[in-house]
Design a protein around this motif. Structure first.
Motif, short mmCIF file in Angstrom:
data_model
loop_
_atom_site.label_atom_id
_atom_site.label_comp_id
_atom_site.label_asym_id
_atom_site.label_seq_id
_atom_site.Cartn_x
_atom_site.Cartn_y
_atom_site.Cartn_z
N HIS A 19 0.81 -1.22 0.00
CA HIS A 19 0.00 0.00 0.00
C HIS A 19 0.84 1.27 0.00
O HIS A 19 0.36 2.33 0.40
CB HIS A 19 -1.01 -0.04 1.15
CG HIS A 19 -1.95 -1.20 0.99
ND1 HIS A 19 -3.00 -1.18 0.09
CD2 HIS A 19 -1.93 -2.43 1.54
CE1 HIS A 19 -3.61 -2.36 0.11
NE2 HIS A 19 -2.99 -3.14 0.97
N CYS A 79 -7.80 1.76 -4.45
CA CYS A 79 -7.42 0.55 -3.71
C CYS A 79 -8.40 0.35 -2.56
O CYS A 79 -8.94 1.33 -2.03
CB CYS A 79 -6.00 0.72 -3.18
SG CYS A 79 -5.41 -0.70 -2.25
N CYS A 112 -7.82 -0.10 0.36
CA CYS A 112 -7.35 0.55 1.59
C CYS A 112 -7.83 1.99 1.67
O CYS A 112 -7.64 2.65 2.68
CB CYS A 112 -5.84 0.49 1.67
SG CYS A 112 -4.99 1.65 0.58
N CYS A 170 -1.85 2.37 -5.21
CA CYS A 170 -0.99 1.50 -4.38
C CYS A 170 -0.25 0.47 -5.24
O CYS A 170 -0.76 0.00 -6.26
CB CYS A 170 -1.84 0.74 -3.37
SG CYS A 170 -2.58 1.80 -2.11
ZN ZN Z 1 -3.85 0.37 -0.90
#
Ligand code: ZN
Length: 334
Positions: free
Chosen positions: A162, A172, A174, A179
Motif C-alpha cells: 500500500h 485501492c 485501503c 498502491c
Molecule cells: Zn492500498
C-alpha cells in the motif's frame, strides 16, 4: 535444541481462497500435504482445520502446529484481530486450537511465515536485511532485519503493498489511489490487461476473445502463460508490472536499504517474465544509484509452499522458545 531437531510439526497456511496443510520435518521438507477450500464462517473454518489436523495426525506423530494467517495479529500473536478474507475477528486462535487439539499451536502472519521459510530453507538463506515481497492476489510483505522478523511497534508492519507508486492511480481497497498492490499483484496484472485490451485493436491478443467469452478466465496465471507464448498484450502488461515493481522496490530501498529482496507469491514462479526488467528499473530509480551497493533481487525457491513450510518452522521455533522458558523460568538462557 538438538532434542527437537527430528521432531515433526504441522504447518497450515490459511489464505482467503484455500487452506494448505503439511507435515514438515526439520529440514523444511513436506512429508504429507492436504488442501481444502477456505470455508466462509469461523465455525466452518475451525472444523476444516480440525479435520486437516486430525487426518495428518492419524498418519504422523507431530509435536506442534503453526498457522500462517493472512491477516492482522496482535503483537504477541495470540489474537487474530482482523483478516480481510477470513471470518475471525478478535479471536484467540492459538489458545482455542491448543485446547481443541491438545497440541501447542502458534500463529504468524502469512508473509512473515513465508519470510521465515525462505530464510531457513530458501532464497533468503544468505540475506541479512531481507525483504520478501509476495505477489499474489494482493501483495504481502515480510521483512527480516538481522535475520529477525521486523514487526513494527504494534505488530502490523510492513504493508508495502500500500505504498503509492502511481499518484491518482487506480483506487485501492485501503482507501488510497495508486498502491503498489493495484499494479503488481495478480489482480493488478489482470486490471492492466483489461486496460490494454480496451486500447488495442480487436484480434491483437488471444486474451481479448478469452476475456470476452469468460471474464473470470483472466487470471494472473493465465496472463503469465500468454506472456510466455509471446502474446503482445500479456507481454506489455508484464512490462508495466516490472516498471512499478522496480519503482516500489526502489522506494522501499530508500527507507530500508536491504541487501536482499526475494520475490515470492503466485507471481514469484513467473519471475522470468519480469524480474530482469524490474531490476533495471530498480537500479535506475534507487537514490544514489551508481554510488551505493544494491540489493540482490531473487525469486522464491519455495514457491507457494513457503507459507506452509514457514508455519511449520514457526511451530518448531515456538516449541523451542517454550522449552527455554520452562528451563529458565523468569529469565533467559545464558
Ligand atoms: Zn492500498
Amino acid at each position: 535444541m538438538s532434542r527437537l531437531a527430528n521432531e515433526l510439526t504441522i504447518g497450515i497456511d490459511i489464505g482467503g481462497t484455500s487452506v494448505r496443510a503439511a507435515v514438515v520435518d526439520a529440514e523444511g521438507t513436506m512429508l504429507d500435504t492436504l488442501r481444502a477450500a477456505t470455508p466462509p464462517t469461523a465455525t466452518a473454518l475451525e472444523h476444516c482445520l480440525d479435520r486437516l489436523v486430525s487426518e495428518l495426525r492419524d498418519r504422523w506423530t507431530v509435536h506442534a502446529v503453526g498457522l500462517a494467517i493472512a491477516g492482522f495479529l496482535s503483537p504477541d500473536r495470540q489474537t487474530v484481530r482482523f483478516a480481510p478474507h477470513l471470518a475471525w475477528r478478535e479471536v484467540a486462535v492459538p489458545a482455542e486450537m491448543t485446547q481443541r487439539w491438545g497440541l501447542p499451536v502458534f500463529a504468524e502472519h502469512d508473509a512473515n511465515s513465508a519470510a521465515v521459510a525462505e530464510l531457513h530453507f530458501g532464497a533468503a538463506a544468505r540475506g541479512h536485511n531481507t525483504l520478501v515481497l509476495a505477489l499474489g492476489t494482493g501483495i504481502g510483505a515480510g521483512m527480516l532485519m538481522g535475520g529477525e522478523i521486523y514487526r513494527g511497534s504494534f505488530g502490523v508492519a510492513p504493508e508495502f503493498g500500500h505504498i503509492v507508486v502511481v499518484p491518482d492511480g487506480r483506487p485501492c481497497g485501503c482507501g488510497k489511489h495508486g498502491c503498489l498492490e493495484r499494479y503488481c499483484s495478480g489482480t493488478g496484472l489482470v486490471d492492466t490487461v483489461v486496460e490494454l485490451l480496451a486500447q488495442s485493436e480487436p484480434g491483437h491478443s488471444v486474451l481479448a476473445a478469452e476475456s470476452q467469452a469468460d471474464p473470470g478466465s483472466l487470471t494472473g496465471r493465465r496472463v503469465a502463460a500468454a506472456a510466455a507464448e509471446g502474446d503482445p498484450i500479456a507481454v506489455a502488461a508484464f512490462a508495466s508490472l516490472a516498471r512499478w515493481l522496480g519503482q516500489g522496490m526502489a522506494m522501499i530501498a530508500d527507507v530500508f536499504d536491504p541487501d536482499l529482496i526475494v520475490i515470492a507469491g503466485g507471481l514469484g514462479a513467473a519471475s522470468g517474465l519480469y524480474l530482469d526488467e524490474a531490476r533495471e528499473h530498480y537500479t535506475t530509480m534507487v537514490t544514489g544509484a551508481g554510488h551505493r551497493q544494491l540489493a540482490r533481487i531473487r525469486p522464491t525457491q519455495l514457491g507457494e509452499s513457503a507459507g506452509v513450510i514457514g508455519a511449520a518452522k514457526v511451530a518448531e521455533l515456538g516449541l523451542a522458545a517454550l522449552a527455554e522458558a520452562t528451563a529458565y523460568p523468569g529469565g533467559h538462557a545464558q
